[in-house]
Motif scaffolding. Sequence first.
Motif, PDB file in Angstrom:
ATOM      1  N   VAL A  20       0.719  -1.172  -0.024  1.00 42.88           N
ATOM      2  CA  VAL A  20       0.174  -0.027   0.021  1.00 42.88           C
ATOM      3  C   VAL A  20       0.965   1.210   0.160  1.00 42.88           C
ATOM      4  O   VAL A  20       1.822   1.394   1.122  1.00 42.88           O
ATOM      5  CB  VAL A  20      -1.151  -0.018   1.282  1.00 42.88           C
TER       6      VAL A  20
ATOM      7  N   SER B 183       1.303   5.605  -0.578  1.00 45.46           N
ATOM      8  CA  SER B 183       0.504   7.009  -0.412  1.00 45.46           C
ATOM      9  C   SER B 183      -0.367   7.300  -1.516  1.00 45.46           C
ATOM     10  O   SER B 183      -1.529   7.644  -1.163  1.00 45.46           O
ATOM     11  CB  SER B 183       1.356   7.968  -0.163  1.00 45.46           C
TER      12      SER B 183
ATOM     13  N   HIS C  29      -2.165   5.205  -3.170  1.00 47.08           N
ATOM     14  CA  HIS C  29      -3.281   4.513  -3.063  1.00 47.08           C
ATOM     15  C   HIS C  29      -4.375   5.251  -2.141  1.00 47.08           C
ATOM     16  O   HIS C  29      -5.656   5.080  -2.297  1.00 47.08           O
ATOM     17  CB  HIS C  29      -3.041   3.021  -2.685  1.00 47.08           C
ATOM     18  N   ALA C  30      -3.739   5.587  -0.943  1.00 48.01           N
ATOM     19  CA  ALA C  30      -4.737   6.263  -0.006  1.00 48.01           C
ATOM     20  C   ALA C  30      -5.181   7.525  -0.402  1.00 48.01           C
ATOM     21  O   ALA C  30      -6.417   7.797  -0.289  1.00 48.01           O
ATOM     22  CB  ALA C  30      -3.861   6.661   1.196  1.00 48.01           C
TER      23      ALA C  30
ATOM     24  N   LEU D 198      -8.625   8.823   5.021  1.00 43.91           N
ATOM     25  CA  LEU D 198      -7.804   8.318   3.884  1.00 43.91           C
ATOM     26  C   LEU D 198      -6.636   9.003   3.769  1.00 43.91           C
ATOM     27  O   LEU D 198      -5.522   8.802   3.270  1.00 43.91           O
ATOM     28  CB  LEU D 198      -8.717   7.886   2.682  1.00 43.91           C
TER      29      LEU D 198
ATOM     30  N   ILE E  39      -4.094   9.102   6.300  1.00 38.98           N
ATOM     31  CA  ILE E  39      -3.266   7.914   5.933  1.00 38.98           C
ATOM     32  C   ILE E  39      -2.224   7.940   4.986  1.00 38.98           C
ATOM     33  O   ILE E  39      -1.251   7.320   4.940  1.00 38.98           O
ATOM     34  CB  ILE E  39      -4.183   6.392   5.945  1.00 38.98           C
ATOM     35  N   GLY E  40      -2.855   8.566   3.640  1.00 33.75           N
ATOM     36  CA  GLY E  40      -1.855   8.965   2.814  1.00 33.75           C
ATOM     37  C   GLY E  40      -0.656   9.714   3.043  1.00 33.75           C
ATOM     38  O   GLY E  40       0.570   9.568   2.695  1.00 33.75           O
TER      39      GLY E  40
END
Length: 93
Positions: free
Chosen positions: A34, A36, A38-39, A81, A84-85
């Motif tokens: 995963v 950044s 993607h977030a 999100l 989180i990114g």
Amino acid sequence: MTMKKQMLNTKKQVRKAAAATASNPLQILGSWGVRSSHAYTAGFAAIGVSFLSWLISRGRKDSRDQSDRWGLFIGEWAPTLFAIGIALKHEED
């Protein structure tokens, strides 16, 4: 001790404590592939899904309050999100 030295000392202590932590969820996400980007993409998708859920709920003749609740519920995912990114971006660097 000057303010700058205190800040550097605090940063060193924080890094030392973070390194001593047994589990880092961001490292685990990174090991799963995963990133950044993607977030960030998921955050923008959540904005679109939020609008669509509100629109669909309005189309089903739900009350306006219920439609707003659906939109707001899913709309809360986007900032999470994005955060989180940002955290993953710091982890990648």
